[in-house]
Design a protein around this motif. Sequence first.
Motif, PDB file in Angstrom:
ATOM      1  N   UNK A 195       2.896  -8.818 -10.727  1.00 36.01           N
ATOM      2  CA  UNK A 195       1.595  -8.836 -10.062  1.00 36.01           C
ATOM      3  C   UNK A 195       1.709  -8.707  -8.548  1.00 36.01           C
ATOM      4  N   UNK A 196       2.799  -9.237  -7.998  1.00 33.98           N
ATOM      5  CA  UNK A 196       2.870  -9.443  -6.546  1.00 33.98           C
ATOM      6  C   UNK A 196       2.663  -8.172  -5.705  1.00 33.98           C
ATOM      7  N   UNK A 197       3.340  -7.063  -6.008  1.00 29.97           N
ATOM      8  CA  UNK A 197       3.179  -5.898  -5.117  1.00 29.97           C
ATOM      9  C   UNK A 197       1.748  -5.381  -5.051  1.00 29.97           C
ATOM     10  N   UNK A 198       0.966  -5.680  -6.083  1.00 28.83           N
ATOM     11  CA  UNK A 198      -0.397  -5.162  -6.123  1.00 28.83           C
ATOM     12  C   UNK A 198      -1.395  -6.119  -5.505  1.00 28.83           C
ATOM     13  N   UNK A 199      -1.115  -7.396  -5.539  1.00 24.78           N
ATOM     14  CA  UNK A 199      -2.167  -8.343  -5.151  1.00 24.78           C
ATOM     15  C   UNK A 199      -1.948  -9.048  -3.823  1.00 24.78           C
ATOM     16  N   UNK A 200      -0.731  -9.071  -3.323  1.00 20.36           N
ATOM     17  CA  UNK A 200      -0.531  -9.765  -2.048  1.00 20.36           C
ATOM     18  C   UNK A 200      -0.684  -8.787  -0.901  1.00 20.36           C
ATOM     19  N   UNK A 201      -1.536  -9.157   0.013  1.00 22.00           N
ATOM     20  CA  UNK A 201      -1.824  -8.326   1.169  1.00 22.00           C
ATOM     21  C   UNK A 201      -1.003  -8.865   2.328  1.00 22.00           C
ATOM     22  N   UNK A 202       0.089  -8.220   2.634  1.00 22.80           N
ATOM     23  CA  UNK A 202       1.083  -8.809   3.540  1.00 22.80           C
ATOM     24  C   UNK A 202       1.033  -8.150   4.916  1.00 22.80           C
ATOM     25  N   UNK A 203       0.974  -8.990   5.933  1.00 24.24           N
ATOM     26  CA  UNK A 203       0.739  -8.476   7.289  1.00 24.24           C
ATOM     27  C   UNK A 203       1.803  -8.853   8.319  1.00 24.24           C
ATOM     28  N   UNK A 204       2.853  -9.524   7.934  1.00 22.07           N
ATOM     29  CA  UNK A 204       3.753 -10.062   8.954  1.00 22.07           C
ATOM     30  C   UNK A 204       4.672  -9.041   9.605  1.00 22.07           C
ATOM     31  N   UNK A 205       5.031  -8.023   8.858  1.00 17.78           N
ATOM     32  CA  UNK A 205       5.989  -7.054   9.383  1.00 17.78           C
ATOM     33  C   UNK A 205       5.366  -6.235  10.497  1.00 17.78           C
ATOM     34  N   UNK A 206       6.135  -5.964  11.577  1.00 17.62           N
ATOM     35  CA  UNK A 206       5.615  -5.067  12.605  1.00 17.62           C
ATOM     36  C   UNK A 206       5.599  -3.619  12.118  1.00 17.62           C
ATOM     37  N   UNK A 207       6.206  -3.354  10.974  1.00 22.14           N
ATOM     38  CA  UNK A 207       6.362  -1.969  10.518  1.00 22.14           C
ATOM     39  C   UNK A 207       5.467  -1.602   9.340  1.00 22.14           C
ATOM     40  N   UNK A 208       5.053  -2.581   8.570  1.00 17.82           N
ATOM     41  CA  UNK A 208       4.287  -2.295   7.345  1.00 17.82           C
ATOM     42  C   UNK A 208       3.161  -3.318   7.215  1.00 17.82           C
ATOM     43  N   UNK A 209       2.097  -2.938   6.488  1.00 15.68           N
ATOM     44  CA  UNK A 209       1.096  -3.951   6.151  1.00 15.68           C
ATOM     45  C   UNK A 209       0.333  -3.544   4.911  1.00 15.68           C
ATOM     46  N   UNK A 210      -0.435  -4.487   4.390  1.00 12.70           N
ATOM     47  CA  UNK A 210      -1.180  -4.251   3.164  1.00 12.70           C
ATOM     48  C   UNK A 210      -0.330  -4.551   1.946  1.00 12.70           C
ATOM     49  N   UNK A 211      -0.887  -4.359   0.769  1.00 14.46           N
ATOM     50  CA  UNK A 211      -0.082  -4.571  -0.441  1.00 14.46           C
ATOM     51  C   UNK A 211       1.024  -3.519  -0.534  1.00 14.46           C
ATOM     52  N   UNK A 212       2.073  -3.848  -1.248  1.00 14.83           N
ATOM     53  CA  UNK A 212       3.135  -2.857  -1.445  1.00 14.83           C
ATOM     54  C   UNK A 212       2.630  -1.683  -2.274  1.00 14.83           C
ATOM     55  N   UNK A 213       1.659  -1.951  -3.118  1.00 13.80           N
ATOM     56  CA  UNK A 213       1.113  -0.888  -3.956  1.00 13.80           C
ATOM     57  C   UNK A 213       1.905  -0.703  -5.237  1.00 13.80           C
ATOM     58  N   UNK A 214       1.828   0.490  -5.792  1.00 14.10           N
ATOM     59  CA  UNK A 214       2.402   0.714  -7.125  1.00 14.10           C
ATOM     60  C   UNK A 214       3.659   1.579  -7.140  1.00 14.10           C
ATOM     61  N   UNK A 215       3.926   2.252  -6.038  1.00 16.08           N
ATOM     62  CA  UNK A 215       5.132   3.099  -6.006  1.00 16.08           C
ATOM     63  C   UNK A 215       6.313   2.229  -5.585  1.00 16.08           C
ATOM     64  N   UNK A 216       6.749   1.428  -6.531  1.00 14.24           N
ATOM     65  CA  UNK A 216       7.678   0.348  -6.217  1.00 14.24           C
ATOM     66  C   UNK A 216       8.944   0.483  -7.042  1.00 14.24           C
ATOM     67  N   UNK A 217      10.039   0.079  -6.446  1.00 10.80           N
ATOM     68  CA  UNK A 217      11.299  -0.039  -7.178  1.00 10.80           C
ATOM     69  C   UNK A 217      11.577  -1.508  -7.425  1.00 10.80           C
ATOM     70  N   UNK A 218      11.610  -1.912  -8.669  1.00  3.50           N
ATOM     71  CA  UNK A 218      11.953  -3.297  -8.973  1.00  3.50           C
ATOM     72  C   UNK A 218      13.461  -3.386  -9.182  1.00  3.50           C
TER      73      UNK A 218
END
Length: 614
Positions: A209-232
Motif C-alpha cells: 500500500x505504501x508507495x501509493x498512499x503515502x505522500x512524502x515531501x522530505x526529500x529535496x529531490x522528490x515529492x508526492x507518492x512514489x506511485x505505481x512504477x515501483x521496484x520492490x
Amino acid sequence: MAAMATTTQLATSGAILGITDRSAPSMFLRGGFQGPRPRNPADAPLTMRTTARATTPKQTRKAQQQQRGSRRGHSVVVCATGAGMNIVFVGAEMAPWSKTGGLGDVLGGLPPAMAANGHRVMVISPRYDQYKDAWDTSVVAEIKMGDEYERVRFFHCYKRGVDRVFIDHPSFLEKVWGKTKEKIYGPDTGTDYQDNQLRFSLLCQAALEVPRILNLDNSPHFSGPYGEDVLFVCNDWHTGPLACYLKSNYQSNGIYKTAKVAFCIHNISYQGRFSFDDFALLNLPDRFKSSFDFIDGYDKPVEGRKINWMKAGILEADKVLTVSPYYAEELISGEARGCELDNIMRLTGITGIVNGMDVSEWDPIKDKYIAVNYDATTAVEAKALNKEALQAEVGLPVDRKVPLVAFIGRLEEQKGPDVMVAAIKEMMEEEEQDVQIVLLGTGKKKFERMLKSVEEEFPDKVRAVVKFNAPLAHQIMAGADVLAVTSRFEPCGLIQLQGMRYGTPCACASTGGLVDTIVEGKTGFHMGRLSVDCLVVEPADVKKVATTLKRAVKVVGTPAYQDMVKNCMTQDLSWKGPAKNWEDVLLDLGVAGSEPGITGEEIAPLAMENVAAP
Ligand SMILES: Nc1ncnc2c1ncn2[C@@H]1O[C@H](COP(=O)(O)OP(=O)(O)O[C@H]2O[C@H](CO)[C@@H](O)[C@H](O)[C@H]2O)[C@@H](O)[C@H]1O
C-alpha cells in the motif's frame, strides 16, 4: 537430505491475516483517524491521504522528473537523462532501528547508497519499538484479516536520503517493544512466535500500500507518492508472498502494472516452512499453491507436505538475487548447500552481488567506541594500543605482544561456534600457545554455555562475552590481530568486511562471500571449506580451523602482517560499488520510467550528505 535445514525457521500459526475480498484491491483508508500530531507541524513529514488515489502514476512520474531536474543540482552534477528508479525495499529488520544481524545492516546501508546514485528509495519494515525519530503519518490502512479488518498505521522518517517507513501493528510493537534484538522473530533464539506467518503476511500486504498512499515531501529531490512504477526489493522468507499479493490483489486489477519484484536471499537456511493447510491463512488464490508447495523429510512443524515461503518468493519474483557470487554458485550446487531449493534456483537463475558495509558507522578514524582512532598509516601502533584497551576491557592480561584472535557472530550452527570452541581447545592443548582469544556472541543457549565453558577452562587466555554488544564489537575490530570466521556457510558476511576496515585480517572458512572478499596472504587466511552438517563437529574441520589460526598467529607482528593490515584498510568496502551493481540488475527489469541514476564522481558530494547516522 541437507542437515542445514535443521536451522530452518519453523512455526505454526494462529489467527488469519489477509484480504478476502478479491474485488477490492485497495486497502481501506480511513482518513479521519486521529492520532498523535507531529511535535513540530512544520516538520511533519507526510500529508494525510484522504482519497483512494490522489495522482495517477503518470502525473507522479512527471512531477518527480520535474523536481529532479530543478532540485537535484544543489550538490551534484545531474546527468541529463538520469531520472532514476523508484525502489522500495521490504524486510523484517532495518538497522539501526532493528537488527539481529546482517539483514538489518544491509537494509540500513544499501538504500542510502542507492539514493546517493540519484534514485528515489524507501525501506519498509515493522515498527517494533517507539522509535523517537519516526513520526506518525496519521495515515491508516485497514487490511482484512480473516473475518476482521486490522488497522495498520504508517510511521515515517527521512534519513540519509531514504524514506524509512515503519508498519505499526500490535503484532510487532507489543511483542518486541524495547527489546529489539533477538525478540524480532521469537521470544528466544530458536523459538518462533506462533503467529509469524500472520505478522509477515501483514508486512507484505501493508508494504504494497505504501508507495501509493503515502505522500512524502522530505526529500529535496522528490515529492508526492512514489506511485505505481515501483521496484520492490524483497528480502528473505518474511517477504516471500509479496509478489503473490502484488499479482493477485493489484496487477490483476490494473494497478502496479509495470511494477516488478526482486527477491534477495540473505540466508537460505531460514525458509519459512509451515503446514500445508496454512496456505489458507494467506488468502491467496489457489493458483499460487504450487509455488508454495513443498515436501521435505522433516516432521517440523508438521510431518510431510508443507508450504515454503522462500520457495514462493523465488518462483514468483521477476529476479532472484543473493549477497555474493560464490554463494549464488553454492546455492545451485546441490541439495546440501541449496537447502533443498537448489533445483528451484537452477530454474529461475540467481545473481550474486557482494554486500558493501556501512563505512560511516564503521570508521576507525572517528569511531567513538575505540580507545585510539587511526587510519592505514597509523594502524600498527594504534592497533597495539587498542589491543591493550580491549584486554583491559574484557579482563585479560594486558600485553601487546600476545597475539589476540577474536570471533564475533550469532551463536547458530551457521557460524560454527562449536567448531571454533573445539579448535581453541586443540590450539591450547597441543602446545603452550601464546595467544589470547575473545569471543562475542549471543544465540542458542547451548552455544552460549559452550563459549562460557571454554573461558572457564582457559581463564587467562579466553574471554567469552555472551551479549549483543555493539561498542565491544567495534573495540574488538580495532584491537584484535586476527578475526576468526568459522562459518559452515556464509552468504556474504559483514564481519570480515568490518574487520578489514579496521585493519584486522581474517582467518576464514572458504565459503560464500568469504571466498569473494578475502584474498589468501593479502587480506587474510583461508582455512578451506567446512562441512555443512550442522549436527556434528567434524574433527577434520577442527584441524582446519586450529591449523589456520596458528598459521595466522605466527604472521602477526611481521612485515608481511603489516602489509596485510594496509591491504585490508586501503580497499573500498563501501556500498558504492555494490549499489551500482544493484542498479544495473534492477534497471534490466524494465519498470516503466526507470532510468540510470547518476554516475562517477558526482556521487561523492551526495554520498557525503548521506553519511549522518540516524
Ligand atoms: N554479539 C554481537 N554484538 C554486536 N554485534 C554483533 C554481534 N553478533 C553479530 N553482530 C553484528 O551483526 C552483524 C552480522 O552480520 P553478518 O553478515 O556477518 O551475519 P548474519 O548471519 O547475521 O547475516 C546474514 O545476512 C547478511 C546480509 O546479507 C550476510 O552478509 C550474511 O552472510 C548472512 O548470514 C555484523 O554487523 C556484526 O558486527
